[in-house]
Each structure stands twice: as structure tokens, then as C-alpha cells.
Design a protein around this motif. Structure first.
Motif, PDB file in Angstrom:
ATOM      1  N   VAL A 226     -18.884  79.375  46.794  1.00  0.00           N
ATOM      2  CA  VAL A 226     -18.015  78.581  47.670  1.00  0.00           C
ATOM      3  C   VAL A 226     -16.579  79.089  47.613  1.00  0.00           C
ATOM      4  O   VAL A 226     -15.909  79.239  48.649  1.00  0.00           O
ATOM      5  CB  VAL A 226     -18.084  77.088  47.283  1.00  0.00           C
ATOM      6  CG1 VAL A 226     -17.043  76.283  48.060  1.00  0.00           C
ATOM      7  CG2 VAL A 226     -19.473  76.528  47.566  1.00  0.00           C
ATOM      8  N   GLU A 227     -16.089  79.371  46.412  1.00  0.00           N
ATOM      9  CA  GLU A 227     -14.707  79.842  46.267  1.00  0.00           C
ATOM     10  C   GLU A 227     -14.515  81.221  46.891  1.00  0.00           C
ATOM     11  O   GLU A 227     -13.493  81.490  47.534  1.00  0.00           O
ATOM     12  CB  GLU A 227     -14.336  79.877  44.782  1.00  0.00           C
ATOM     13  CG  GLU A 227     -14.203  78.486  44.153  1.00  0.00           C
ATOM     14  CD  GLU A 227     -14.083  78.550  42.641  1.00  0.00           C
ATOM     15  OE1 GLU A 227     -14.048  79.688  42.091  1.00  0.00           O
ATOM     16  OE2 GLU A 227     -14.037  77.486  42.002  1.00  0.00           O
ATOM     17  N   GLN A 228     -15.491  82.111  46.717  1.00  0.00           N
ATOM     18  CA  GLN A 228     -15.336  83.471  47.245  1.00  0.00           C
ATOM     19  C   GLN A 228     -15.444  83.493  48.766  1.00  0.00           C
ATOM     20  O   GLN A 228     -14.765  84.291  49.424  1.00  0.00           O
ATOM     21  CB  GLN A 228     -16.364  84.400  46.612  1.00  0.00           C
ATOM     22  CG  GLN A 228     -16.102  84.663  45.136  1.00  0.00           C
ATOM     23  CD  GLN A 228     -16.979  85.769  44.573  1.00  0.00           C
ATOM     24  OE1 GLN A 228     -17.588  86.535  45.309  1.00  0.00           O
ATOM     25  NE2 GLN A 228     -17.043  85.856  43.256  1.00  0.00           N
TER      26      GLN A 228
ATOM     27  N   TRP B 284     -20.527  66.787  46.813  1.00  0.00           N
ATOM     28  CA  TRP B 284     -20.915  68.133  47.237  1.00  0.00           C
ATOM     29  C   TRP B 284     -21.949  68.078  48.362  1.00  0.00           C
ATOM     30  O   TRP B 284     -21.851  68.821  49.342  1.00  0.00           O
ATOM     31  CB  TRP B 284     -21.459  68.925  46.049  1.00  0.00           C
ATOM     32  CG  TRP B 284     -20.385  69.405  45.139  1.00  0.00           C
ATOM     33  CD1 TRP B 284     -19.766  68.696  44.145  1.00  0.00           C
ATOM     34  CD2 TRP B 284     -19.757  70.694  45.148  1.00  0.00           C
ATOM     35  NE1 TRP B 284     -18.797  69.467  43.526  1.00  0.00           N
ATOM     36  CE2 TRP B 284     -18.775  70.688  44.112  1.00  0.00           C
ATOM     37  CE3 TRP B 284     -19.932  71.839  45.906  1.00  0.00           C
ATOM     38  CZ2 TRP B 284     -17.981  71.811  43.845  1.00  0.00           C
ATOM     39  CZ3 TRP B 284     -19.137  72.961  45.639  1.00  0.00           C
ATOM     40  CH2 TRP B 284     -18.175  72.926  44.620  1.00  0.00           C
TER      41      TRP B 284
ATOM     42  N   GLN C  34     -20.428  77.226  42.741  1.00  0.00           N
ATOM     43  CA  GLN C  34     -18.980  77.097  42.916  1.00  0.00           C
ATOM     44  C   GLN C  34     -18.336  78.466  43.119  1.00  0.00           C
ATOM     45  O   GLN C  34     -17.393  78.603  43.914  1.00  0.00           O
ATOM     46  CB  GLN C  34     -18.379  76.402  41.692  1.00  0.00           C
ATOM     47  CG  GLN C  34     -18.731  74.923  41.605  1.00  0.00           C
ATOM     48  CD  GLN C  34     -18.183  74.255  40.356  1.00  0.00           C
ATOM     49  OE1 GLN C  34     -17.919  74.915  39.347  1.00  0.00           O
ATOM     50  NE2 GLN C  34     -18.042  72.945  40.402  1.00  0.00           N
ATOM     51  N   GLN C  35     -18.849  79.482  42.430  1.00  0.00           N
ATOM     52  CA  GLN C  35     -18.331  80.845  42.624  1.00  0.00           C
ATOM     53  C   GLN C  35     -18.525  81.292  44.069  1.00  0.00           C
ATOM     54  O   GLN C  35     -17.609  81.860  44.691  1.00  0.00           O
ATOM     55  CB  GLN C  35     -19.045  81.809  41.678  1.00  0.00           C
ATOM     56  CG  GLN C  35     -18.612  83.268  41.834  1.00  0.00           C
ATOM     57  CD  GLN C  35     -19.417  84.212  40.940  1.00  0.00           C
ATOM     58  OE1 GLN C  35     -20.110  83.774  40.014  1.00  0.00           O
ATOM     59  NE2 GLN C  35     -19.344  85.502  41.219  1.00  0.00           N
TER      60      GLN C  35
ATOM     61  N   ARG D 100     -22.448  79.293  52.731  1.00  0.00           N
ATOM     62  CA  ARG D 100     -21.536  78.314  52.103  1.00  0.00           C
ATOM     63  C   ARG D 100     -22.178  76.937  52.056  1.00  0.00           C
ATOM     64  O   ARG D 100     -22.108  76.240  51.034  1.00  0.00           O
ATOM     65  CB  ARG D 100     -20.214  78.257  52.864  1.00  0.00           C
ATOM     66  CG  ARG D 100     -19.220  77.271  52.252  1.00  0.00           C
ATOM     67  CD  ARG D 100     -17.914  77.258  53.026  1.00  0.00           C
ATOM     68  NE  ARG D 100     -18.104  76.829  54.398  1.00  0.00           N
ATOM     69  CZ  ARG D 100     -17.172  76.922  55.341  1.00  0.00           C
ATOM     70  NH1 ARG D 100     -16.005  77.461  55.053  1.00  0.00           N
ATOM     71  NH2 ARG D 100     -17.419  76.510  56.566  1.00  0.00           N
TER      72      ARG D 100
ATOM     73  N   ARG E 199     -20.346  66.953  51.663  1.00  0.00           N
ATOM     74  CA  ARG E 199     -19.654  68.054  52.339  1.00  0.00           C
ATOM     75  C   ARG E 199     -20.650  68.975  53.025  1.00  0.00           C
ATOM     76  O   ARG E 199     -20.417  69.455  54.146  1.00  0.00           O
ATOM     77  CB  ARG E 199     -18.822  68.842  51.324  1.00  0.00           C
ATOM     78  CG  ARG E 199     -17.600  68.076  50.814  1.00  0.00           C
ATOM     79  CD  ARG E 199     -17.063  68.663  49.517  1.00  0.00           C
ATOM     80  NE  ARG E 199     -16.689  70.066  49.652  1.00  0.00           N
ATOM     81  CZ  ARG E 199     -16.408  70.856  48.608  1.00  0.00           C
ATOM     82  NH1 ARG E 199     -16.476  70.369  47.382  1.00  0.00           N
ATOM     83  NH2 ARG E 199     -16.057  72.106  48.810  1.00  0.00           N
TER      84      ARG E 199
ATOM     85  N   GLY F 214     -14.593  80.905  50.729  1.00  0.00           N
ATOM     86  CA  GLY F 214     -13.368  80.250  51.195  1.00  0.00           C
ATOM     87  C   GLY F 214     -13.633  79.265  52.311  1.00  0.00           C
ATOM     88  O   GLY F 214     -14.741  79.177  52.857  1.00  0.00           O
ATOM     89  N   PRO F 215     -12.602  78.507  52.707  1.00  0.00           N
ATOM     90  CA  PRO F 215     -12.785  77.456  53.719  1.00  0.00           C
ATOM     91  C   PRO F 215     -12.999  77.987  55.132  1.00  0.00           C
ATOM     92  O   PRO F 215     -13.616  77.321  55.958  1.00  0.00           O
ATOM     93  CB  PRO F 215     -11.481  76.651  53.632  1.00  0.00           C
ATOM     94  CG  PRO F 215     -10.479  77.622  53.090  1.00  0.00           C
ATOM     95  CD  PRO F 215     -11.230  78.526  52.162  1.00  0.00           C
TER      96      PRO F 215
END
Length: 800
Positions: free
Chosen positions: A535-537, A573, A532-533, A550, A576, A539-540
Motif C-alpha cells: 500500500v505504501e509503495q 482496512w 502495508q508495504q 492496492r 477502505r 501510494g494514494p
């Protein structure tokens, strides 16, 4: 964007024809249904097209198409209705969408469609100075739109630049195919449009029409007609000129001969002067010329079968793969073998093809990055020797280990011929190590990657040091060297923070490598946190270099949730990840997708949705064998799971059909990993289950006892540590060893509750087997007690 007071370049939404294009509509005749007409955009054979504003239920600008007044009530109304129905069935990002249809007060039919703000594809490519790769990527999107239309039973028949408009959305070129309504016998010659009353089905634009369209009748047209027009469009996109028209058969034939390298000029049909020479096409690579020659073949049978096939060949060209249009000479046959074992670097690796062509690519990049003549000469000599050492004809046999020959030769030469250049040697060793890693050959991969690490002893680490280290972390985790893997991961992350602080891509890949260690240690909460770290760093809106990272992070989180049996989260997850891998237009996505299809199917299997898992696993097995061959780790796993999806749908026929998949998975795992590896132990256990279902009790008991004896291959917190007691208990029961069965099943019930939860369906299965065991032991009261508990838990599960 231009104001609504006058036409702008973005208004080329439809086929333009004679008329007062761009003139505003008189206020008195300015509304049709819920649409306020703004200005005329264009005229075609079937009527006019206006820019209009939809007033309700939503406000937006649309392109409104009307049947011409003189055509109303005739066969043109029927043709308009056909076009409306065809367009309504299509929904694709590369096709202008139809929003609405109806009849105006004067009886004329209309439909409202997406207003495309863009310019013709060739103009767009020129205005934005797109290079060859960008033009081909744009064209591939167009092919996919046309393929979608073909799948809906629609043939466009007028593909040309004016009917493929391109707009830029957030800096990305987005093509749209427009105007499917040309079936009125309108033929364009020299820029003017004429009605062909003798053949109303022979619609199109002369320079883009296929030979069969020129010759007629309309019934001779099929989807390969659009493939020909796409070939003309591609030719113009790449050369800024059109090939000779199809009705000039002599000039067109000579043009194709130039493309194929067997002619020197193309004569103009009317004047006899030279129009084209090979020099005019010198900017096109040999493979591109063959692609164009195939798309422009006068005989439909010689063209690509579909727009998708044309797009796929272009994609292979862009990826450095084998182009199907090129004749299958011996020099190409060995590359076909390599294509079946495409080196798609998985997990967090960069795509690198570490065979002859891949080594040349890597070497070329190094040459560009280093200006020193001495280094360039050494690298060039190394690559030349590599090429000379491999005879392409050795790939004639399907079983010839071409790839191993190339890699082995590279390994032997690199230490000698690049001994004085440690940085260059490190990158070549890394290339070879990545190749072995991609093929699932962990031990040889590890040796080459360790060499990279040793080359930097006493020297300042370079990026190759981090890349090799990240792969070694994952390999050591796979080989159960967890302490060594974790120590290396922490060291590399500290180094990345201090010496490579600006290199986000490598830091993200190192975090994922560390998550692999936690995964093999069954520390799933830590896997989820790290994934999750990442994916968040990222970004989309990921940089191209980070899209694969990603996707892999999404996959890693989904795998962890799956192992924790939090299956809804796992499905989210992994869903996606699968979606993004399918959308990612990059060769590495195909390798990622193989593993992702297996992971998504595992969730479905655990949800007891066996029939839904089967087609995903068949797709994964098919693609995996094509990319890697049958003995790749991902493919071995998929074979076993495919057998499970078939067997657990029930019925003796399904059990029999599943047996070859189970046996193949077990045999390949034993051959590649040996009997102690987790994959081998799990596949042996699964084979025992199918043997028991087939009544081969002695075989089942032997397989389950073997798996039980090697259960320490899995961590104590792994689900296998409960399942193996269940499987062996059931086989002991089937053999009549009742006391052994009872003891094993009691442990299975306890362990599965701890590992997964009380309502886990395999735990309920163990309770039912225990009840059967106790019945056989003449202990009916205890059996009934366990049976009631199982029924109560099943009812609770059904209620939720």
C-alpha cells in the motif's frame, strides 16, 4: 483561468440566453446578501445568473441565480422555490451543488450554487481529442448524476451539451450537470429561446426533447424523457451531429432503422434530400448503434428504463460484455451464459476473458506486439480454429458447460498448433490458467500455469513467467502446499529484483502472493507487514494497473487483523478496500467486491453485529452467483456466512431460514474440494451448530465429530482449533455425554484465551456451557464459579 475582468470559456456555467452576458455589474447594485456580484453569466426563463464572490462565512466564487424582476411575486416565485428544494436534495459529484438560498432586499429570491469552471461536454471532448472510450467513460459519469437526480424525484428535462459542463481536475475530466430550472415553458428553436405560454410545463430544447415532451402534456413526462435526451447527447458526442428532432417522426424512425441496420438513408423532412446514410455512421460499432437506437426509441416502453440501465449497457460494451440492447440471437445467448460466469480475474491477476472473445482479445494484443508475419499467421489460425470449434447454439440450454468446452478445446489445440512458438504458447496457456483460477478451478489452473513455467526452462524468463508463478504461489497456498509456495515466491521475487527491476506492478503482485502463503500459514503479522508495504509503495494515486493490487493489499491487511481479532483495525482496512472497489470503474472491481463484502461481514459477525452483516452478505451472494455461479469458492463461503448472520439474530424462524444456506455451503464445498479441505471442514462444523439449534442433536453430534476428526486441515494457530472444541463440547452436552463435554469445553476455554483473549465472546459461551455441564454433573459449586467468571468477563466487555 481568466481574470474576473472579463468572460472566459470556463464561464459557461448556466443556460445562455439573450442579454449582456459577461458585462460587469455596476458597483451600486453589486451585492446581494453576503454575495458580491462580479458579472452576469447567463439568463434563463427564470431569471439571471451571476458570477459572485461569497464574502462570509467563507470566501469563494459562486454562481448566484436570481428570479427576474418582472417575475417576482408570481407563479415563478413558487417554481423557483421548487427548483431550490429539488437541488438542495441532490448531492452528487456530477451535479452542481447548491450552497445557500435566501431573499434579496428587493424581495427577489436567490440561491448560490457551485460555480462550474468548464465547457460543454461535446466541446470538451473535441478540444481534448478524446477517443471513443474516453467519451463513453465521461458520458457514463453524466448518466450516474442524472440517475441520482431521478432517485431524488427530479427530472431534468433539458439535458444538452450546454447543461453538461466539463472541467479537468488533476488531468481528470469531471462532468457537472447544471440548470434544473427550466419548468417555465421556455422552448429553444434554432438557437433562440421563446416562452410557450400555452404550455408552461413543456420546457426544453427542441433538438433534445423527447417525443412525449414535444407532444405534451407535461404530466406525460417521466424519467425516460431524460433517457431520450441522454441518447441525443450520446449521439452528438460520438458523431458530432444530432439525430433528427423528435417532432420529425419520419426522419427519426428512419434514423433508428439505419442504427439497427434495416434502412439505407434518412431524408430531410423539408427538402427530401438525403441527410444520413449508413456510411455516415460507419465509425460506430454495431453494439453502440443498438444502444443508441434503444435510447432514442420514440415509445418510452422501448427505451432503457433508467439512466443507470443506459450507463450499465455502455459499461458492458466497454468491458467486452453482452450488450442488452442487441437482439438476443443464438450468437448472443451463449455470451449471456458467459456473462453470468464472468471471468473476473481476482487477487493480483490482470482481467482476462479466456473464452472465445477473450482469446481473440489476447491474440489481437499479441499480433499487435509482434510484427513477424509468420507468428501472426499462426496465432490468427489458432484463434480461427477455436472460433470454428464452438457452435454458439450449444449455449441454448442453461446447464450447457460452454466455458469448459472452450477452455478444454483451447487446452487441446494450444500444445499442437503453437508447439513451435513457446513464447506465444506461454501467453495462451497463461490466459487459460487465469480463466480456471478466476472460476475457482484450482487443479486445472495449476496444470496450465505449470506448463508456462516449463516453457521457459533453459530460456530467459519473460513477464508471463512471473505472472504464472504469482498465481501458482496463491494456488499452492490455497491447496496447503505452503513450503512449495514459499520457495517459489522467494525465487520469483529475487528474479523480479534482478531481471525486472523497473516492473513495479509485477513486484507488488508477487509480494501479495507471498502474503497469501503467510496468511494460510496463520502468520498474520507478516501478512500485515507485506500488505502495508505494498500500500505504501503504490501510494494514494495509483496507476490504473495497480489500483486492483492496492485494493487487494488493503483487503489482505484487513483479513489478517480480522483473524487476530483486532476488529477495529480490520474494519478500517476492509472499509477502505470496499470503498475503493465501489469507486473503481473497472470490471475487475465487481469480482473484488464479492470477496470484500464477505470479509467485511466476517468482521461484523465477529463483533456480533449480525443484522448489519446480513444485507452485505446478501449483496455479495447475489453478485457472486451472477458473476461466477453458485459453486465458486467465494460464493460457497458467502452462503455459509449468510446463514450465520441470519441464525445468530435469534429466534426459531431465523434458525429455520438459515438452514438452506448452511446446507448449500457444505454440499458445494464437499463437491468441489472433498471432505479434507478447510472450507469443507468449516462448513460441516457450522452446519452442526444449526442442527443443534433446531434440536437435531444426532445430526449435530455427527457433524461436529466429523469436523473435529479433520481439524488438522487448519493450522494450530487458527481460531478453528478453539471453536471446534466448543462446538463438539456443546453437542456432547446436548446428547448427555457430560464427561466428554466437560473435557472438550475446558480445552476450548484454554485455547480460545490463547488464540483470541479472555473476553472473546465464544470463550465466554464455552464457560457458560461448562457451568451448565457441571450443574448436570451435580457439581453446583464449580458451576457457580465458572458462571461468575463468565458474568465478570461479560461485564468487562460491556464496560469497554
Amino acid at each position: 483561468m481568466q481574470s474576473d475582468d472579463g468572460p472566459g470559456p470556463e464561464d459557461k456555467t448556466v443556460v445562455e440566453g439573450a442579454g449582456r452576458i459577461g458585462e460587469k455589474v455596476n458597483d451600486g447594485a453589486g451585492q446581494i446578501g453576503p454575495y458580491r456580484l462580479i458579472r452576469e453569466l447567463g439568463r434563463g426563463g427564470m431569471g439571471e445568473v451571476y458570477l459572485a464572490e461569497q464574502l462570509e462565512p467563507v470566501q469563494r466564487k459562486v454562481a448566484l441565480k436570481l428570479i427576474g424582476t418582472r417575475r417576482s411575486g408570481s407563479a415563478f416565485d413558487a417554481m423557483f422555490e421548487v427548483e431550490r428544494q429539488m437541488l438542495a436534495r441532490m448531492y452528487h459529484p456530477a451535479i452542481a451543488q447548491v450552497y445557500d438560498a435566501g431573499t434579496a432586499e428587493d424581495g427577489r429570491a436567490y440561491f448560490a450554487m457551485e460555480w462550474v469552471r468548464g465547457e460543454p461536454i461535446v466541446d470538451h471532448a473535441d478540444h481534448h481529442a478524446l477517443d471513443e472510450r474516453e467519451r463513453l467513460q465521461l458520458f457514463i459519469r453524466v448518466c450516474r448524476g442524472i440517475q441520482h437526480a431521478h432517485q431524488q424525484g427530479v427530472i431534468h428535462r433539458d439535458i444538452k451539451p450546454d447543461n453538461v459542463l466539463v472541467d479537468r481536475v488533476d488531468g481528470v475530466a469531471m462532468p457537472k450537470v447544471i440548470d434544473f430550472g427550466i419548468a417555465t415553458g421556455i422552448v429553444e428553436r434554432d438557437g433562440s429561446r421563446y416562452a410557450d405560454s400555452a404550455s408552461s410545463g413543456r420546457a426544453g430544447t427542441r433538438g433534445y426533447m423527447s417525443p412525449e415532451m414535444v407532444a405534451g402534456p407535461a404530466t406525460a413526462v417521466d424519467t425516460r424523457t431524460d433517457v431520450y435526451s441522454l441518447g441525443v447527447l450520446l449521439f452528438e458526442l460520438l458523431t458530432s451531429r444530432r439525430p433528427p428532432p423528435a417532432d420529425d417522426s419520419e426522419a427519426l424512425t428512419e434514423m433508428r432503422e439505419i442504427l439497427m441496420g434495416s434502412a439505407r438513408t434518412v431524408r430531410a423532412a423539408a427538402s427530401g434530400t438525403e441527410r444520413w446514410t449508413p456510411r455516415d455512421l460507419s465509425g460506430l460499432g454495431r453494439e453502440l448503434r443498438w444502444i443508441l437506437a434503444r435510447a432514442l426509441a420514440p415509445e418510452r416502453e422501448a427505451r432503457y428504463d433508467s439512466a443507470a440501465a443506459l450507463a450499465e449497457d455502455l459499461r458492458r460494451y466497454l468491458d467486452g460484455g453482452v450488450v442488452e440492447a442487441v437482439p438476443a440471437t443464438p450468437a448472443y445467448r451463449w455470451r449471456k451464459f458467459l456473462q453470468r460466469n464472468r471471468l473476473v480475474v481476482g487477487v493480483a491477476a490482470v482481467v482476462t476473458v479466456a473464452v472465445v472473445s477473450g482469446l481473440v482479445v489476447a491474440v489481437y494484443g499479441l499480433l499487435q506486439a509482434r510484427a513477424q508475419a509468420e507468428r501472426a499467421e499462426q496465432i490468427a489460425l489458432f484463434s480461427t480454429n477455436m472460433l470454428d470449434s464452438i457452435d454458439p447454439r450449444i449455449a441454448d440450454g442453461a446447464d450447457t458447460p460452454v466455458l469448459d468446452r472452450v477452455l478444454s478445446d483451447a487446452a487441446e489445440r494450444v500444445g499442437v498448433e503453437l508447439a513451435g512458438q513457446p513464447s506465444i504458447r506461454a501467453e495462451i496457456e497463461l490466459t487459460i490458467g487465469r480463466a480456471y483460477w478466476a472460476l475457482g478451478r484450482l487443479e486445472p489452473a495449476r496444470r496450465h500455469l505449470e506448463t508456462v513455467i516449463k516453457l521457459f526452462e533453459g530460456r530467459r524468463p519473460e513477464p508471463a513467467y512471473l505472472d504464472a508463478g504469482a498465481l501458482l504461489v496463491q494456488i499452492d497456498a490455497e491447496l496447503a502446499r505452503l513450503d512449495e509456495a514459499m520457495a517459489r515466491a522467494d525465487h520469483l521475487l529475487a528474479l523480479a529484483e534482478s531481471d525486472f527491476a523497473r516492473d513495479q506492478a509485477r513486484r507488488m503482485r508477487l509480494l501479495l502472493a507471498k502474503s497469501a502463503v503467510h496468511f494460510h500459514a496463520a502468520e498474520y503479522d507478516r501478512v500485515i507487514a507485506l500488505g502495508q508495504q505494498v500500500v505504501e509503495q503504490i501510494g494514494p494515486e495509483a496507476d490504473e494497473r495497480l489500483i486492483g493490487t492496492r485494493i487487494d493489499a488493503l483487503r489482505r491487511v484487513g483479513q489478517a487483523y480480522s483473524e487476530l481479532h483486532q476488529l477495529d483495525q480490520a474494519a478500517d482496512w476492509l472499509g477502505r478496500a470496499v470503498s475503493q472497489a465501489r469507486q473503481w470503474d473497472h470490471p475487475v472491481s465487481r469480482g473484488l467486491l464479492v470477496g470484500l463484502l464477505n470479509d467485511r461481514s466476517v468482521v461484523l459477525l465477529r463483533q456480533q453485529r449480525y443484522a448489519e452483516a446480513e444485507p452485505l452478505l446478501r449483496e455479495g451472494a447475489r453478485e457472486g452467483e451472477r458473476l461466477y455461479g453458485s459453486d465458486h469458492p467465494d460464493v460457497i463461503t458467502i452462503f455459509g456466512n449468510l446463514g450465520g448472520s441470519i441464525r445468530q439474530q435469534g429466534g426459531q424462524d431465523n434458525v429455520l431460514e438459515s438452514l438452506p444456506f448452511y446446507e448449500k455451503s457444505r454440499d458445494l464445498a464437499l463437491e468441489r474440494y472433498g471432505p479434507q479441505h478447510p472450507r469443507s471442514v468449516a462448513s460441516t462444523y457450522n452446519l452442526g451448530n444449526v442442527y443443534r439449534d433446531l434440536g437435531r442433536i444426532d445430526d449435530a453430534l455427527a457433524a461436529h465429530r466429523e469436523a473435529f476428526a479433520r481439524r488438522d486441515a487448519f493450522a494450530e494457530s487458527h481460531l478453528f482449533q478453539g471453536l471446534v472444541y466448543l462446538g463438539l463440547g456443546q453437542s456432547e452436552l446436548a446428547t448427555g455425554n457430560l464427561s466428554e463435554a466437560r473435557d472438550l469445553l475446558l480445552i476450548a476455554i484454554d485455547r480460545l484465551e490463547t488464540l483470541v483473549g479472555p473476553r472473546f465472546h465464544r470463550r465466554i459461551e464455552a464457560m457458560e456451557a461448562l457451568a451448565e455441564t457441571l450443574d448436570a454433573m451435580q457439581r453446583p459449586d464449580e458451576a457457580e464459579q465458572w458462571r461468575r467468571q463468565a458474568e465478570a468477563l461479560t461485564a468487562q466487555g460491556d464496560a469497554t
